[in-house]
Write a protein that holds these residues in place. Structure first.
Motif, short mmCIF file in Angstrom:
data_model
loop_
_atom_site.label_atom_id
_atom_site.label_comp_id
_atom_site.label_asym_id
_atom_site.label_seq_id
_atom_site.Cartn_x
_atom_site.Cartn_y
_atom_site.Cartn_z
N MET A 117 22.19 62.85 48.70
CA MET A 117 21.97 62.62 50.13
C MET A 117 23.30 62.54 50.88
N GLU A 118 24.31 61.93 50.27
CA GLU A 118 25.63 61.87 50.91
C GLU A 118 26.20 63.27 51.07
N GLY A 119 25.99 64.13 50.06
CA GLY A 119 26.44 65.52 50.16
C GLY A 119 25.74 66.25 51.29
N LEU A 120 24.42 66.04 51.39
CA LEU A 120 23.67 66.66 52.49
C LEU A 120 24.16 66.16 53.83
N LEU A 121 24.42 64.87 53.94
CA LEU A 121 24.93 64.29 55.19
C LEU A 121 26.28 64.90 55.55
N HIS A 122 27.13 65.07 54.56
CA HIS A 122 28.45 65.69 54.79
C HIS A 122 28.28 67.13 55.29
N ASN A 123 27.34 67.86 54.69
CA ASN A 123 27.07 69.24 55.13
C ASN A 123 26.56 69.26 56.56
N ILE A 124 25.68 68.32 56.89
CA ILE A 124 25.14 68.26 58.25
C ILE A 124 26.25 67.95 59.25
N GLU A 125 27.14 67.04 58.91
CA GLU A 125 28.27 66.71 59.80
C GLU A 125 29.15 67.94 60.00
N ILE A 176 28.22 71.10 59.77
CA ILE A 176 27.47 72.04 60.61
C ILE A 176 27.53 71.61 62.07
N TYR A 177 27.40 70.32 62.33
CA TYR A 177 27.46 69.81 63.70
C TYR A 177 28.83 70.08 64.32
N GLN A 178 29.90 69.85 63.54
CA GLN A 178 31.25 70.12 64.06
C GLN A 178 31.43 71.61 64.33
N ASN A 179 30.93 72.47 63.42
CA ASN A 179 31.01 73.91 63.64
C ASN A 179 30.25 74.31 64.90
N ARG A 180 29.10 73.69 65.10
CA ARG A 180 28.30 73.99 66.29
C ARG A 180 29.07 73.61 67.55
#
Length: 189
Positions: free
Chosen positions: A43-51, A53-57
């Motif tokens: 879940m921490e890895g997924l959260l890091h990926n989401i963060e 993606i948000y920064q890229n967005r």
């Protein structure tokens, strides 16, 4: 009493066996803890990926906004160049019309000069007729007409040069606009 004790002992053995089977089938607390830790790491890895993606967005949104501002500036500049081009072409057309009028006047003046040399009964150097019923007459403005003609021709030449410059600028702006749109499209991919 022995029989009772033997029955109780058999019952206890049966319960012990059932307890052992249940402990074997149930994962240990340690195994559950490891599974939960693995789940938390995932879940921490997924959260890091989401963060990420948000920064890229956010970065893409800023890039898109900057590209849109550039596109709007190019559109405005292109519109101004096209307006100047339309105006220059209209100016050139008006000068060309003036030039045609003056050229007609000069031809009429040339005809009048030729008519001034005609003698009744002698052949016309243009058409060969010996009768000259309606000769052209000479007006006083041919010297001015020649000067105006030369000035208009210079202005038309300058207008054509300016139009070519504006057309080149228009082409350049359209190419920049096209490159910007392609860059914008690639940014969205």
């Amino acid at each position: 009493a022995m029989k009772c004790l033997a029955e109780e002992n058999a019952g206890l053995e049966k319960i012990s066996l059932q307890l052992a089977q249940m402990e074997e089938s149930r994962p240990s607390d340690r195994e559950q803890l490891i599974m939960q830790q693995n789940s938390i790491v995932h879940m921490e890895g997924l959260l890091h990926n989401i963060e990420g993606i948000y920064q890229n967005r956010q970065t893409l949104e800023k890039r898109i906004e900057a590209l849109e501002n550039q596109r709007l500036a190019l559109d405005k500049e292109l519109e101004a160049v096209q307006e100047r081009l339309r105006k220059a072409m209209a100016d050139k057309a008006a000068k060309a019309e003036q030039l045609n009028i003056i050229q007609l006047q000069l031809r009429q003046h040339a005809a009048a000069q030729l008519a001034a040399t005609l003698v009744q009964g002698e052949q016309c150097p243009v058409c060969g007729s010996i009768e000259h019923p309606h000769p052209a007459y000479l007006d006083s403005g041919s010297a001015e007409a020649n000067q105006v003609l030369e000035q208009l021709q210079r202005e038309i030449d300058e207008a054509e040069k300016y139009i070519r410059q504006l057309e080149n600028e228009e082409i350049k702006l359209k190419q920049q606009h096209s490159s910007l749109m392609e860059s914008n499209a690639h940014s969205l991919e």
